[in-house]
Design an enzyme around this catalytic site. Structure first.
Site, PDB file in Angstrom:
ATOM      1  N   ALA A  17      50.467  42.287  47.185  1.00 24.73           N
ATOM      2  CA  ALA A  17      49.321  41.933  48.072  1.00 24.73           C
ATOM      3  C   ALA A  17      49.873  41.973  49.477  1.00 24.73           C
ATOM      4  O   ALA A  17      49.445  42.348  50.533  1.00 24.73           O
ATOM      5  CB  ALA A  17      48.614  40.637  47.602  1.00 24.73           C
ATOM      6  N   ARG A 279      39.639  38.418  26.794  1.00 29.51           N
ATOM      7  CA  ARG A 279      41.046  37.833  26.673  1.00 29.51           C
ATOM      8  C   ARG A 279      40.876  36.156  26.251  1.00 29.51           C
ATOM      9  O   ARG A 279      41.898  35.860  25.636  1.00 29.51           O
ATOM     10  CB  ARG A 279      41.720  37.858  28.086  1.00 29.51           C
TER      11      ARG A 279
HETATM   12  C1  SIN Z   1      46.553  42.315  32.997  1.00 33.87           C
HETATM   13  O1  SIN Z   1      46.916  41.099  32.833  1.00 33.87           O
HETATM   14  O2  SIN Z   1      46.035  42.893  34.065  1.00 33.87           O
HETATM   15  C2  SIN Z   1      47.623  43.209  32.112  1.00 33.87           C
HETATM   16  C3  SIN Z   1      48.474  42.528  31.262  1.00 33.87           C
HETATM   17  C4  SIN Z   1      48.673  43.381  30.264  1.00 33.87           C
HETATM   18  O3  SIN Z   1      49.237  44.236  30.343  1.00 33.87           O
HETATM   19  O4  SIN Z   1      48.459  42.799  29.058  1.00 33.87           O
END
Ligand code: SIN
Length: 504
Positions: A17, A279
């Protein structure tokens, strides 16, 4: 105290960034000073990213579909306009980086090769060298930055505080150099690109030096902080006793690797895509299996097997360094802090609520991640919004004389270790009022003993937000409030009111 006047933007942070902002500002004609605590490519999360950059790059995809997936992942708190601003920049950003020399993997037809990650409805993650995206992309940007004569880099320099004029406008920063000098550096504006807050947690996949200090110092200057309680925990940090923990990219599950317990039983069910749930859901399943003593493992033997060394070289190397061969053994995993969705409230050009202050990348909260970031959206945000901030910052002409220069003390190692352990235990994957209140009491005690260290202020923002949010949403799960409120509301916090500065 030394003083320096820099006639252009001051960029704090050397990740994707910050350097994207620096490059664009320089190309727009500005002189740029980049300050970063370590040599470029060291100790920034973007260099560690394994998955890649999410962007609508195929005929089956579109910026609209990408924006819809981003909204769905964010559990009601993604700002639709910000998401669309991000996804509209997808292809252009990947092409810009490829033009700088980032060697994205290519499909047989010459287009970008894309892979699938959790909660994306189509494959859209542009990868580099299997799991080496972050380092390869950042290397290309670093080369371009080094070639730009109007960008100066101090790579031994830490942010200690922000300078403000009478009106509260940010007019520079106090910087500590490696040789011990403190330099009050005035500039036309400041772009914070200081990364996330993983170093506040004992279990983290990010560089442990990133402790939310940019967010804390911005808050201490009066900037608005958005949704600080939303921290993303990655379900497959490799549990081999390392700090930070190496990451086993989600792309492994995209390729069919499975989450199992110590008995080989599936953690999230048998169906093929069970382990590609959002996630936070997967992180809680891994956390629960470990808490119950069943253990959690990523079994990639059948799905990846002998292809491991060339398809996932970074994960393979991390495992082998710890004496674990993922071709023959399941990988022990744990949930670990991975990304901070909350941060300094900023728009897509990086503008914060304080004039003269921009924020980009993980330290910013631009509304694109909401309560749960869609995998691989962060590299896109870093480059796309970083560029926009650089273009906007190049037009800044500066403010008045620096009147306020508050700096924060460092937190001693022992106190930091105590804080990190408590954050993982009490403000981690599962939270409740009792644990969060105890954590606030610990932060008070550590502050009384050590002063208002930036790491403590950052932890306080996260914990206060988590305590006040009496519901579960996205990355924030309250065992005592497991339900999700019907209406999604942002948390907005300030540590001080900017308008009172002039009166002080
Ligand atoms: C991510 O956190 O954007 C990717 C992480 C991963 O490769 O699992």
């Amino acid at each position: 105290m030394n003083r320096l006047r820099h006639d252009g933007p001051l960029v704090v942070g050397g990740g994707l960034a910050g350097l994207s902002a620096a490059l664009e500002a320089a190309r727009a004609g500005a002189k740029v000073l980049v300050v970063t605590p370590e040599p470029l490519l060291n100790a920034c999360s973007s260099a560690w990213a394994q998955g890649g950059m999410a962007a609508a790059l195929t005929a089956a995809d579109s910026p609209d579909l990408h924006a819809r997936d981003t909204l769905a992942a964010g559990a009601g708190l993604v700002e639709a306009q910000a998401a669309r601003a991000l996804t509209d920049h997808g292809r252009e950003t990947v092409e810009w980086l490829a033009g700088l020399g980032a060697p994205f993997d290519r499909a047989a037809d010459g287009g970008f090769a894309v892979s699938l990650e959790a909660a994306h409805s189509v494959p859209r993650v542009a990868r580099v060298g299997g799991d080496g995206a972050g380092r390869a992309i950042l290397s290309a940007v670093v080369t371009a930055v080094r070639a730009e004569k109007t960008i100066q880099v101090w790579d031994d320099a830490r942010l200690k505080g922000l300078l403000q004029d009478d009106s509260g406008r940010v007019v520079g920063a106090t910087i500590a150099r490696g040789d011990g000098r403190m330099i009050e550096t005035t500039a036309t504006c400041v772009i914070l690109a200081t990364g996330g807050a993983g170093g506040l947690y004992a279990a983290t996949t990010t560089p442990a030096t990133l402790k939310g200090e940019g967010m804390a110092l911005a808050a201490m200057a009066g900037a608005e902080i958005l949704d600080p309680e939303f921290v993303q925990f990655h379900p497959t940090a490799i549990d081999v006793g390392l700090d930070p923990a190496p990451l086993a990219t989600e792309a492994l599950r995209g390729e069919g690797a499975r989450l199992v317990d110590g008995q080989g039983r599936f953690l999230l069910g048998e169906t093929e895509d069970a382990d590609l749930k959002p996630r936070d859901v997967v992180a809680r399943a891994v956390h629960a299996a470990r808490m119950e003593g069943r253990g959690a493992f990523l079994d990639a033997r059948a799905a990846i097997g002998e292809a491991f060394p060339h398809e996932f070289p970074a994960v393979f190397a991390a495992c082998m360094r710890s004496g674990l061969d993922p071709r023959v053994s399941p990988i022990p995993v744990m949930a670990a802090c991975h990304y901070h969705m909350g941060g300094i409230a900023a728009d897509a050009d990086g503008r914060t609520t304080l004039p003269g202050l921009y924020a980009v990348g993980e330290c910013a909260a631009t509304g694109v991640h909401g309560a749960n970031r869609l995998a691989s959206n962060s590299l896109l945000e870093a480059a796309a919004f970083g560029r926009r901030a650089g273009q906007a910052a190049a037009k800044e002409t500066g403010g008045g004389r620096a009147r306020r220069a508050e700096t924060a003390p460092d937190l001693p190692e022992a106190a930091l270790a105590e804080l990190r352990a408590a954050m993982t235990e009490k403000a981690g994957v599962i939270r409740d009022a009792e644990g969060l209140a105890a954590l606030l009491a610990l932060i008070d005690r550590l502050e009384a003993a050590n002063g208002p260290a930036a790491a403590l202020q950052a932890a306080r923002l996260i914990v206060r937000g988590a305590l006040d949010r009496r519901e579960s949403r996205g990355g924030h799960y309250r065992a005592d409030h497991p339900e999700t409120a019907a209406e999604a509301r942002h948390t907005r916090m300030r540590l001080r009111q900017p308008e009172i500065l002039a009166a002080e």
